[in-house]
Design an enzyme around this catalytic site. Sequence first.
Site: not given
Length: 260
Positions: A153-155
Amino acid sequence: MTNQARVVLPTAPNFRDLGGYTTHDGARVRPGVAYRSDALHRLSDDDLRALGGLGVRQVVDLRTEFERQSNPDRVPDGAEYTSLDVQGDHSTGADLVAVLSDPARARTVFADGGAERFMHDVNRILVSGADARAGYAELLRRVAAGPGATVFHCSAGKDRTGWGAALLLTLLGVPRETVFADYLASNGRLAHLQESFRAAVEGAGVDLELVWPMVECRTSYLETAFTEVEKVYGSFGAYAAEGLGLAPGDLAALRERMLE
């Protein structure tokens, strides 16, 4: 084929299984092995337990150091946490909060289509940047090796995570139109984050229209990434081998793990 594997985590609305897609040669991406998501710091206790119940044993965080320190992940018991900052020190990884907190600077940075140009720059860097190439190669090796399932994931789970998912699915032989559909699916899952962004931007006195291109997934952004692959490496296979340093054995292990 659309992805039929539907897991709902209300506090991570862009969390989804990459399994269920069909490849060019009729194989199926195995469900329950690789998940993509937005950030995990907002997970409720129920959703954290649900994540553990899915057999997630690896959490790979693609965010910058600033993002990780500001909003540390909640990780299921027994899962290994790894940070792979795919933007590193490149300017596209700079803290956008600092830019948006200064309306005059934001107007300068994002004027005349600057936000859209920024997004195209991000997608080029995710292909050819040194930190990105090292990070995505390690992500793929970790997915292939296990143990258990991996969530990366990222943001927002749309750009850095979006390229990671596009890369993984393409290497598995999923058709390009399906890869784009998976990428664009983020748009329907991020309404609450878009509203939060809207409030923050307007509260900072920044024109929303200037920065709105940054909160959407657009076909043209992902096309820029694939174009960068062709421009720099000539083919996706050369990108995997030369850009990411993946050996034939790495790709075979990934396919063995991910396809059924």
